[in-house]
Each structure stands twice: as structure tokens, then as C-alpha cells.
Enzyme design. Structure first.
Site, PDB file in Angstrom:
ATOM      1  N   SER A  72      37.441  74.625  70.431  1.00  0.00           N
ATOM      2  CA  SER A  72      36.258  75.475  70.505  1.00  0.00           C
ATOM      3  C   SER A  72      36.026  75.934  71.929  1.00  0.00           C
ATOM      4  O   SER A  72      36.211  75.178  72.879  1.00  0.00           O
ATOM      5  CB  SER A  72      35.019  74.720  70.013  1.00  0.00           C
ATOM      6  OG  SER A  72      33.857  75.528  70.170  1.00  0.00           O
ATOM      7  N   HIS A 106      31.253  71.078  63.665  1.00  0.00           N
ATOM      8  CA  HIS A 106      30.840  71.803  64.876  1.00  0.00           C
ATOM      9  C   HIS A 106      30.435  73.230  64.519  1.00  0.00           C
ATOM     10  O   HIS A 106      29.383  73.725  64.930  1.00  0.00           O
ATOM     11  CB  HIS A 106      31.997  71.803  65.880  1.00  0.00           C
ATOM     12  CG  HIS A 106      31.869  72.791  67.004  1.00  0.00           C
ATOM     13  ND1 HIS A 106      32.014  74.156  66.842  1.00  0.00           N
ATOM     14  CD2 HIS A 106      31.606  72.618  68.328  1.00  0.00           C
ATOM     15  CE1 HIS A 106      31.856  74.770  67.992  1.00  0.00           C
ATOM     16  NE2 HIS A 106      31.605  73.854  68.912  1.00  0.00           N
ATOM     17  N   ASN A 107      31.267  73.899  63.723  1.00  0.00           N
ATOM     18  CA  ASN A 107      30.974  75.280  63.359  1.00  0.00           C
ATOM     19  C   ASN A 107      29.763  75.385  62.435  1.00  0.00           C
ATOM     20  O   ASN A 107      29.001  76.347  62.510  1.00  0.00           O
ATOM     21  CB  ASN A 107      32.195  75.920  62.695  1.00  0.00           C
ATOM     22  CG  ASN A 107      33.290  76.233  63.698  1.00  0.00           C
ATOM     23  OD1 ASN A 107      33.325  75.686  64.794  1.00  0.00           O
ATOM     24  ND2 ASN A 107      34.197  77.112  63.330  1.00  0.00           N
ATOM     25  N   LYS A 165      35.748  69.701  63.877  1.00  0.00           N
ATOM     26  CA  LYS A 165      35.616  71.104  64.280  1.00  0.00           C
ATOM     27  C   LYS A 165      34.847  71.906  63.227  1.00  0.00           C
ATOM     28  O   LYS A 165      34.036  72.782  63.548  1.00  0.00           O
ATOM     29  CB  LYS A 165      37.001  71.723  64.499  1.00  0.00           C
ATOM     30  CG  LYS A 165      36.993  73.232  64.826  1.00  0.00           C
ATOM     31  CD  LYS A 165      36.102  73.552  66.026  1.00  0.00           C
ATOM     32  CE  LYS A 165      36.348  74.934  66.592  1.00  0.00           C
ATOM     33  NZ  LYS A 165      36.280  76.049  65.671  1.00  0.00           N
ATOM     34  N   GLU A 200      26.866  75.184  64.617  1.00  0.00           N
ATOM     35  CA  GLU A 200      26.832  76.478  65.313  1.00  0.00           C
ATOM     36  C   GLU A 200      26.141  77.537  64.461  1.00  0.00           C
ATOM     37  O   GLU A 200      25.289  78.293  64.954  1.00  0.00           O
ATOM     38  CB  GLU A 200      28.264  76.889  65.643  1.00  0.00           C
ATOM     39  CG  GLU A 200      28.454  78.258  66.252  1.00  0.00           C
ATOM     40  CD  GLU A 200      29.937  78.603  66.344  1.00  0.00           C
ATOM     41  OE1 GLU A 200      30.329  79.681  65.850  1.00  0.00           O
ATOM     42  OE2 GLU A 200      30.708  77.777  66.893  1.00  0.00           O
TER      43      GLU A 200
END
Length: 471
Positions: free
Chosen positions: A130, A187-188, A184, A191
Site C-alpha cells: 500500500s 486495510h482497503n 491488505k 480505507e
């Protein structure tokens, strides 16, 4: 070149190019390959200026140019392209060679590829990256998962090219199987929620507080110096200040209100449902992007209903501004809270062995959701992570929540009176109220289910399962 390149990289889109330059500038010779040879030629001609980067134009030459064990990074589109490239590479590799998928692959695909390659004697790492194009060049957050043996082969180079903070490199071995790509993905998802919350704050500030785009930019910059300091707030105020060359207006005012997505947010929501973890802020942000695409429908419905749905919209700018700032703090915290809970349950279900404090640490630099709040979150996680996966049992977290909830309720009241949708800000409060309610109305739902489907229910006064003949 006598000793060969330390690492190979396949896929020379902008991310791949920048990652290759990052690796080479840290002193590691890199061989590069792209399916379209002209892209390799252009990259070498226009961007390589003395770095130890070796262009290759067929896979056999590419593989032969690498030192053993061979270490090959894939920066290709997630999905079929990854499988196709693996199938072309595998016959050219020897036992103990390593393939590292650094794209946004689904964690289940990563685990399937890992098992398939292990049967052929090859190692595989599913590694989330990222930071966007700039992060790839200057130092991203790197999230590797797979076997410890595979990670040990590339630990040195990955930690060198990662973003660096006062707490060391933003890269660490996360866990077994698809742990890296799962982290990940979450994480997104976080986000998505934070971006949507910021957009909702912008909407209330322009529509209720009646601030201009540039005034909102100034306000966001001010907020970025305090508790809301984060990459996403920073790029928001910078974007709001960009002027459209054609009209002279703020560029953001000329952009159509239809938000795209690539799928990782949807995967996060699906994973939360599969694991039975409530993540309403993360899921709602996905639906908000989906809803934005129905522009024509929204315009038609707005003509009929928008005036009726907007009550008197009181103008009390200082009150609205403070309420919105505090609601963003709460929403950001609860987005992280839900993400941490999802990671905790996934680690248990899939035997990842995640260290949540380390996950938060490597998000402190390079990545899109880097924020000052991560320091506070690490303090909370370290208190009692196993018994407090959602963070809400922490006295520190409870004090933070109680400080910001009254302002968030004010923000919601203003937004709804003005007919402004704030789905993520609203969901943050509803999630918190639900989690802090000893008794929910789910008892009636169980009665309904037993009524029409004989699904049974439990009682509050004795153990066991029960069924009633309701009619």
C-alpha cells in the site's frame, strides 16, 4: 551482471516501475520483464538513470539472470493474469525458488497458489503493498504472508524498500497462508470507510455550514495538524484546492459524483459476513459507492423528494464544524475497530497468527490509511488484545468514545434535518449503540423465526433450545 540480479520483477506498470527503481536504488540489482516489450524499452530509456536494472525480453532469459534461490516479484493484475504468469514461470524454476505476488489478490487465491506451488517444490508469498505510485518509489507499507522460510529469503530487501518510521520498517512477517493479502484487504476496507466519512463531512460542511470549497480545504488542513492527522485528510485538502484550468472553479466541483471501486472493499464486507463479524462502517462505505452510480435515478427522485426531505436547515457554522470534526474522529476510530475485530477472527479461523499491534505499526508509514490515531490504537491493542478484539472494552477507548459521541449525535441531527445522507457517520453511532446495549430486540426476531420456520430459540432463564407452537 556476473553474479546475476538479486531479485526479478514482472509487470512494468507505473507501480512496477517505481518498485523496481526503489529496489535498485537500495543497492539490489533487479531484472525486469514485461509481456509487452515496448514498455520495458520505454522504461529503461526514460526512467533508468544508472540504477542496476537489467531489462529482459523473454521469460527464460529473465529467470536465468537471477541468483539462486530465485526471487520473483509479480506486479500484474490480480486474478487470471497472476495464475497465467505462475504457470509460465513454474517450469523454468528450481526447487526452493520463490514467487512473490505483490498485487491485490484475494486471500483465498493466494492460499490456493501457495499449496499448488508447494507441491512443485516452489515457495510463494502473498504480499500486500500500500502507498500508491509514490509509495512504491519512496517506501510503501508491505504486508507479507506465507511461510516463515519464504519470508526469510526476502526479509532484508523488503524491509529496506519499505517506508521507515520511528518504530522501524513498515514491513513485517504477518503470518501463515493468505495472511498478507487478508491484512491488505482489510486495510482497503478501512480505507473505504474513512474516505466515505471524509466525503460525508465535506458534504455537511458545504451544504449545512455553507462553507466554500476553499474554506473546507483550509478547515481540513487545520484538522490535519491535530487528532485527525492522516494521509487521507491531507490529500483531501490538497484535492479541494486544485483549480480546473477550463472553468477556473475548484476541480472537485467539476468531477461527476460517481465513485468507482476495484473490489477489495467488497471482499472485506464479504469476509466479515463469512466470519460473522459486524463491520457496518466498512460494508456501508461499499454500498455508498455502489449507490453513487445510480446518478440518473438519484436526479429523478431528487426532483420529487429532496425538498420535502429537507427540513429547516439551521445555520450555526461553529457548532456544525466542531460536531463534524468530532464525528470524523469517532468514525475513523470505529472503522479501525471493526477492521481489527475482523483481523482477529480471521487469524483464529485461518490460523494466521497475526500480531495486531504489528499490523498497526506497519500501517504507520507508506500506506493510504496512515494516521496519527494508529499510535493510540496500538496502546489500546496492547492492553488486552485477545479479550478485546473490537477495542471497546478498553478504558482508554471508552473515554475516547464518550468524549466524541455527543458531538457526533449533533452532526447527525444537523445532517438529517438538512436532508444530507451520512451513512458511515450514522453507522458508526448505530454500531456503537448496538455494541453498548445489553439487550437488543433480537428476541423478537427469534420469535418470528420460530413462528414461521420452527427455527427454535434459547431462553434467558434456563439453558437449552426451545420451540413453541405459536398457533
Amino acid at each position: 551482471m556476473a553474479n546475476g540480479s538479486f531479485v526479478g520483477l514482472i509487470g512494468l506498470g507505473v507501480m512496477g516501475q517505481n518498485l523496481a527503481l526503489n529496489i535498485a536504488r537500495k543497492g539490489y540489482p533487479v531484472s525486469v520483464y514485461n509481456r509487452t516489450a515496448s514498455r520495458t524499452e520505454t522504461f529503461v530509456k526514460e526512467r533508468v538513470t544508472g540504477e542496476p536494472i537489467v531489462p529482459t525480453y523473454d521469460l527464460q532469459t529473465f529467470v536465468q539472470s537471477l541468483t539462486r534461490p530465485r526471487k520473483i516479484m509479480l506486479m500484474v493484475q490480480a486474478g487470471a493474469a497472476v495464475d497465467s504468469m505462475i504457470e509460465m514461470l513454474a517450469p523454468l524454476l528450481d526447487s526452493g525458488d520463490l514467487i512473490i505476488d505483490m498485487g491485490n489478490s484475494h486471500y483465498a487465491d493466494t492460499e490456493r497458489r501457495m499449496e499448488s506451488l508447494a507441491a512443485r517444490g516452489l515457495l510463494f508469498l502473498g504480499t500486500g503493498v500500500s502507498g500508491g505510485e509514490r509509495g512504491a518509489l519512496e517506501g510503501p507499507s508491505i504486508m507479507p504472508g506465507g511461510s516463515p522460510e519464504a519470508y526469510a529469503i526476502v526479509e532484508e530487501v523488503l524491509t529496506r524498500i519499505a517506508a521507515q518510521t520511528e518504530d522501524a520498517a513498515c514491513c513485517t512477517y504477518l503470518g501463515r497462508g493468505g495472511a498478507g493479502h487478508f491484512v491488505k484487504m482489510v486495510h482497503n476496507g478501512i480505507e473505504y470507510a474513512i474516505m466515505q466519512a471524509i466525503a460525508e463531512a465535506y458534504d455537511v460542511l458545504r451544504s449545512a455550514a455553507r462553507l466554500s470549497t476553499l474554506q473546507i480545504a483550509d478547515l481540513f488542513e487545520q484538522w490535519n495538524r491535530g487528532a485527525l492527522n492522516s494521509f487521507l485528510i491531507e490529500i483531501s485538502y490538497k484535492a479541494l484546492r486544485m483549480t480546473d484550468e477550463e472553468t477556473g472553479k475548484p476541480l472537485v466541483e467539476m468531477i461527476l459524483d460517481k465513485a468507482e471501486q476495484k473490489g477489495t472493499g467488497k471482499w472485506t464486507a464479504q469476509a466479515a459476513l463469512d466470519l460473522g463479524v459486524p463491520a457496518p462502517s466498512l460494508a456501508t462505505a461499499v454500498f455508498a459507492r455502489t449507490l453513487s452510480h445510480f446518478k440518473q435515478h438519484r436526479v429523478q427522485i431528487a426532483e420529487a423528494l429532496s425538498d420535502a426531505l429537507c427540513q429547516s436547515c439551521p445555520l450555526d457554522t461553529p457548532r456544525v464544524v466542531e460536531a463534524i470534526e468530532r464525528s470524523l474522529r469517532l468514525s475513523m476510530f470505529l472503522a479501525f475497530s471493526q477492521g481489527m475485530w475482523l483481523l482477529h477472527e480471521a487469524s483464529r479461523a485461518y490460523d494466521y497468527g497475526l500480531n495486531l499491534s504489528e499490523v498497526l505499526r506497519i500501517w504507520k508509514g507508506g500506506c493510504i490509511i496512515r494516521a496519527r490515531m494508529l499510535n493510540f490504537l496500538r496502546e489500546v491493542v496492547r492492553e488486552e488484545a485477545d479479550d478485546n478484539p473490537h477495542l471497546l472494552l478498553s478504558p482508554k477507548a471508552q473515554a475516547f468514545v464518550l468524549e466524541n459521541v455527543p458531538f457526533t449525535l449533533q452532526a447527525l441531527e444537523v445532517a438529517h434535518r438538512c436532508g444530507i445522507p451520512v451513512p458511515v457517520l450514522s453507522n458508526a453511532v448505530d454500531y456503537l449503540l448496538s455494541m453498548s446495549r445489553a439487550n437488543l430486540p433480537a428476541n423478537l426476531i427469534q420469535a418470528q423465526r420460530d413462528f414461521f420456520g420452527a427455527h427454535t430459540y434459547e431462553r434467558v432463564d434456563k439453558s437449552g433450545t426451545f420451540h413453541t407452537e405459536w398457533e
